[in-house]
Design a protein around this motif. Sequence first.
Motif, PDB file in Angstrom:
ATOM      1  N   SER A 356       0.812  -1.218   0.000  1.00 48.67           N
ATOM      2  CA  SER A 356       0.000   0.000   0.000  1.00 48.67           C
ATOM      3  C   SER A 356       0.844   1.265   0.000  1.00 48.67           C
ATOM      4  N   ILE A 357       2.105   1.157   0.380  1.00 51.83           N
ATOM      5  CA  ILE A 357       2.959   2.341   0.415  1.00 51.83           C
ATOM      6  C   ILE A 357       3.310   2.835  -0.982  1.00 51.83           C
ATOM      7  N   THR A 358       3.167   1.957  -1.994  1.00 47.28           N
ATOM      8  CA  THR A 358       3.470   2.353  -3.368  1.00 47.28           C
ATOM      9  C   THR A 358       2.288   2.207  -4.319  1.00 47.28           C
ATOM     10  N   ARG A 359       1.177   1.582  -3.873  1.00 44.06           N
ATOM     11  CA  ARG A 359       0.066   1.304  -4.776  1.00 44.06           C
ATOM     12  C   ARG A 359      -1.203   2.025  -4.347  1.00 44.06           C
ATOM     13  N   GLY A 360      -2.037   2.360  -5.350  1.00 43.02           N
ATOM     14  CA  GLY A 360      -3.304   2.997  -5.102  1.00 43.02           C
ATOM     15  C   GLY A 360      -4.429   1.998  -4.961  1.00 43.02           C
ATOM     16  N   PRO A 361      -5.691   2.476  -4.924  1.00 46.04           N
ATOM     17  CA  PRO A 361      -6.840   1.586  -4.705  1.00 46.04           C
ATOM     18  C   PRO A 361      -6.998   0.504  -5.766  1.00 46.04           C
ATOM     19  N   ASN A 362      -6.619   0.787  -7.010  1.00 43.24           N
ATOM     20  CA  ASN A 362      -6.770  -0.220  -8.065  1.00 43.24           C
ATOM     21  C   ASN A 362      -5.462  -0.938  -8.363  1.00 43.24           C
ATOM     22  N   ASP A 363      -4.509  -0.863  -7.426  1.00 45.55           N
ATOM     23  CA  ASP A 363      -3.205  -1.541  -7.511  1.00 45.55           C
ATOM     24  C   ASP A 363      -2.261  -0.950  -8.538  1.00 45.55           C
ATOM     25  N   GLU A 364      -2.610   0.158  -9.159  1.00 47.01           N
ATOM     26  CA  GLU A 364      -1.647   0.868  -9.994  1.00 47.01           C
ATOM     27  C   GLU A 364      -0.701   1.654  -9.077  1.00 47.01           C
ATOM     28  N   PRO A 365       0.503   1.978  -9.546  1.00 45.18           N
ATOM     29  CA  PRO A 365       1.412   2.772  -8.711  1.00 45.18           C
ATOM     30  C   PRO A 365       0.799   4.108  -8.310  1.00 45.18           C
ATOM     31  N   LEU A 366       1.183   4.587  -7.132  1.00 45.91           N
ATOM     32  CA  LEU A 366       0.720   5.898  -6.685  1.00 45.91           C
ATOM     33  C   LEU A 366       1.339   7.013  -7.519  1.00 45.91           C
ATOM     34  N   ARG A 375       2.033  15.151  -9.628  1.00 48.07           N
ATOM     35  CA  ARG A 375       2.568  13.913  -9.065  1.00 48.07           C
ATOM     36  C   ARG A 375       1.493  12.848  -9.190  1.00 48.07           C
ATOM     37  N   GLY A 376       1.787  11.788  -9.947  1.00 49.02           N
ATOM     38  CA  GLY A 376       0.808  10.743 -10.151  1.00 49.02           C
ATOM     39  C   GLY A 376       1.291   9.707 -11.140  1.00 49.02           C
ATOM     40  N   THR A 377       0.385   8.842 -11.578  1.00 47.38           N
ATOM     41  CA  THR A 377       0.724   7.746 -12.493  1.00 47.38           C
ATOM     42  C   THR A 377       0.168   8.036 -13.879  1.00 47.38           C
ATOM     43  N   VAL A 378       1.043   8.023 -14.871  1.00 50.50           N
ATOM     44  CA  VAL A 378       0.648   8.215 -16.273  1.00 50.50           C
ATOM     45  C   VAL A 378       1.329   7.211 -17.192  1.00 50.50           C
ATOM     46  N   ASP A 379       2.272   6.429 -16.665  1.00 52.28           N
ATOM     47  CA  ASP A 379       3.033   5.468 -17.465  1.00 52.28           C
ATOM     48  C   ASP A 379       2.513   4.050 -17.194  1.00 52.28           C
ATOM     49  N   TYR A 380       2.473   3.243 -18.274  1.00 49.91           N
ATOM     50  CA  TYR A 380       1.910   1.898 -18.142  1.00 49.91           C
ATOM     51  C   TYR A 380       2.638   0.923 -19.068  1.00 49.91           C
ATOM     52  N   LEU A 381       2.509  -0.360 -18.717  1.00 54.65           N
ATOM     53  CA  LEU A 381       2.892  -1.471 -19.586  1.00 54.65           C
ATOM     54  C   LEU A 381       1.667  -2.382 -19.698  1.00 54.65           C
ATOM     55  N   THR A 395       7.492   0.631  -7.834  1.00 50.31           N
ATOM     56  CA  THR A 395       7.837   2.048  -7.867  1.00 50.31           C
ATOM     57  C   THR A 395       8.255   2.508  -6.465  1.00 50.31           C
ATOM     58  N   LEU A 396       8.249   3.826  -6.230  1.00 47.60           N
ATOM     59  CA  LEU A 396       8.748   4.378  -4.975  1.00 47.60           C
ATOM     60  C   LEU A 396       7.621   4.950  -4.123  1.00 47.60           C
ATOM     61  N   PRO A 397       7.773   4.938  -2.807  1.00 47.39           N
ATOM     62  CA  PRO A 397       6.791   5.590  -1.938  1.00 47.39           C
ATOM     63  C   PRO A 397       6.752   7.099  -2.183  1.00 47.39           C
ATOM     64  N   ILE A 398       5.589   7.689  -1.986  1.00 51.33           N
ATOM     65  CA  ILE A 398       5.415   9.107  -2.237  1.00 51.33           C
ATOM     66  C   ILE A 398       6.315   9.949  -1.340  1.00 51.33           C
ATOM     67  N   HIS A 399       6.471   9.559  -0.069  1.00 51.73           N
ATOM     68  CA  HIS A 399       7.225  10.421   0.849  1.00 51.73           C
ATOM     69  C   HIS A 399       8.695  10.546   0.451  1.00 51.73           C
ATOM     70  N   LEU A 400       9.252   9.540  -0.213  1.00 50.63           N
ATOM     71  CA  LEU A 400      10.636   9.644  -0.664  1.00 50.63           C
ATOM     72  C   LEU A 400      10.773  10.655  -1.797  1.00 50.63           C
ATOM     73  N   LEU A 401       9.762  10.723  -2.657  1.00 55.93           N
ATOM     74  CA  LEU A 401       9.787  11.702  -3.735  1.00 55.93           C
ATOM     75  C   LEU A 401       9.589  13.112  -3.191  1.00 55.93           C
ATOM     76  N   LYS A 402       8.741  13.256  -2.181  1.00 56.02           N
ATOM     77  CA  LYS A 402       8.515  14.568  -1.579  1.00 56.02           C
ATOM     78  C   LYS A 402       9.770  15.094  -0.890  1.00 56.02           C
ATOM     79  N   GLU A 403      10.513  14.201  -0.253  1.00 53.01           N
ATOM     80  CA  GLU A 403      11.728  14.612   0.456  1.00 53.01           C
ATOM     81  C   GLU A 403      12.710  15.313  -0.469  1.00 53.01           C
ATOM     82  N   ARG A 404      12.731  14.896  -1.714  1.00 55.42           N
ATOM     83  CA  ARG A 404      13.685  15.455  -2.666  1.00 55.42           C
ATOM     84  C   ARG A 404      13.092  16.592  -3.482  1.00 55.42           C
ATOM     85  N   GLY A 405      11.860  16.953  -3.224  1.00 55.30           N
ATOM     86  CA  GLY A 405      11.239  18.020  -3.990  1.00 55.30           C
ATOM     87  C   GLY A 405      10.833  17.605  -5.381  1.00 55.30           C
ATOM     88  N   GLY A 406      10.815  16.294  -5.652  1.00 50.69           N
ATOM     89  CA  GLY A 406      10.455  15.782  -6.974  1.00 50.69           C
ATOM     90  C   GLY A 406      11.642  15.164  -7.679  1.00 50.69           C
TER      91      GLY A 406
END
Length: 457
Positions: A356-366, A375-381, A395-406
Motif C-alpha cells: 500500500s505504500i506504493t500502490r493505489g486503490p486499483n493496484d496501480e502505482p501511486l 505527481r501521479g501515475t501516467v506510465d503503463y505497460l 515504484t517508490l513511496p510518495i514520501h521519498l519523492l517529496k523529500e527530494r522536492g520531486g
Amino acid sequence: MFPFPRSLVWPPPPSQQPMPPLLPVPDSATDPGRSYPKRHRSPSPPLSAVGPSRNQYHHRFATHSQNRRWINPDLKRRRLSSLKRQRRWIEAENAPDFSSSKGDPIVMMSYNILGDHNCRNHTELYDRIPAKFTEWESRKRLIFLEITERNPDIVCLQEVDQVQDVLDYMKGRGYDGIHKGRSGDYKDGCATFWKKTRFRLLEDDSIDFSTFNLNNNVAQVLVLEVQEGRQLVVGNIHVLFSPRRGDIKLGQIRMLLERANFLSRKWGDIPIILAGDFNSTPRSVLYEFLSSKEIDVSLHNRLKMSGMDPMDFVRWRREYIWTEEELLNAIGHLEGTKIKSPIKLWSSYASIKGPSITRGPNDEPLATTCHSKFRGTVDYLWYSAEIACLRVLDTLPIHLLKERGGLPSEEIGSDHLALVAEFAFVDYESSESDDEDTKSTDSSGVSTEHTALSGSY
C-alpha cells in the motif's frame, strides 16, 4: 573542655568557624631588607567592550568557534535513503504454469527520459531541484546506468531528443533500434530498442498523428520475432500532454490500439505489449478505455477525461455536447458516441498486487512521475492474451519523492520512473494437447478449459 565529644560538634557551623588569620601586610619599615613591587590598577574597558565578550570563559573558547557557522541540530537535514534500493521486484502470486511455454521470459522497460529541450524550457517544473541535477550530461549518465542495471530485452523510450547520444549508447550495449521523431518545431520523439542477439525486426508501422489531425505526437508499432520462433507486437507511445484535449488523447490511443490489433491479426493473432507515457491517470476515462471497457463519450467532458486534474474523475450527470470535429478526433466516426477497445488488455502493474505504500486503490502505482506541478501515475505497460506478466519492478513511496522536492534527483535522471516488467509466452495449445482426454468440449467444438484460461488473463 567541651560538654560533648569533639566528633559530634566538629567542624563547627560556618558562622562559628574561626576566620583564617590575615597575612601580615609587609611594611618596609618592619622589613627593610625586602622590596615589594607597586600594584597598578588596570584601566577600565570602554563601554562598547563591556558584555559577554569580556567574559574570561567566553574568550577561552571564542577563538575555536568564532569562524564556524552555528547550525541548529533540530533543523539539520536528515540523511536521505537511497532511492534505487527501495525498488524491489514483486512476483505474481498466481502465476500460471509455464512449463509448456516456449523460450525464456522477456524483460520489458518503458521509460520517459525527459527530453533535454523540455527540461531546459520548463524550469518552473523543477524549481525545487538543484540545477546540477537537470543538466543533460549529468542526467544521461543516470539514465544509461538505469538501463544497464535493469538489463531489459526490449526498451521503449519517450521524449528522446538527444538522439545520437542514446543511439550510440544503446548500440554499444548490443541493441538495435528505431527512433521516430515528432514533426514541426518539437525535437523529441519515441525510440524502441531490442537486443539484436535475441530479436529480429519483422515489420515497423510507426504513426505520425499529425497526418490524422491529432497533434504532432508519434507512436511506434513493431513486430519482433524472438529467436525461439515466437512473434510479438510492441507498441510505444507518448500521448499528448494537454489535459483539456481529451478528444485528441482518446484519438491517439484509439489509433495505437487499432494498429496494434491489425498487426497482431496479420501475423497470426500474436500477443501485444504496449508501453509508454499515456498522460492519463488510473481514475480517468481514458484508462477505462485502455482496460477494454466501453465508454460513451457523450457522458464525459473532453476537458475532464485524462484524470490529470483532481476533479477529472467526477462524473457528469448530464450529456456533454461533442462537436463533429471532436467526435471524429476521439472515435473516428459520427455513428454514435460509444467506443470500445479492439483488444483486451491488462495492466502489468495492476495485475500484480503490491504494498500500500506504493500502490493505489486499483493496484496501480501511486506515482510514476513527480515534479512541481504534478505527481501521479501516467506510465503503463499493457499486455494482451497469450502472454502473462511474471513480475514487476515496484515504484517508490510518495514520501521519498517529496523529500527530494520531486525528480530528477542525484540518483534518477528523469522526472519519470522507469517501469520494468517480465513477461512470458503462454502456450495454451501444448497444454491442451497434453490433457486432451481429460477436457470437455462444448457443442461448438471449443475447449471449455481453453475458454476459461483465455478469459482469466
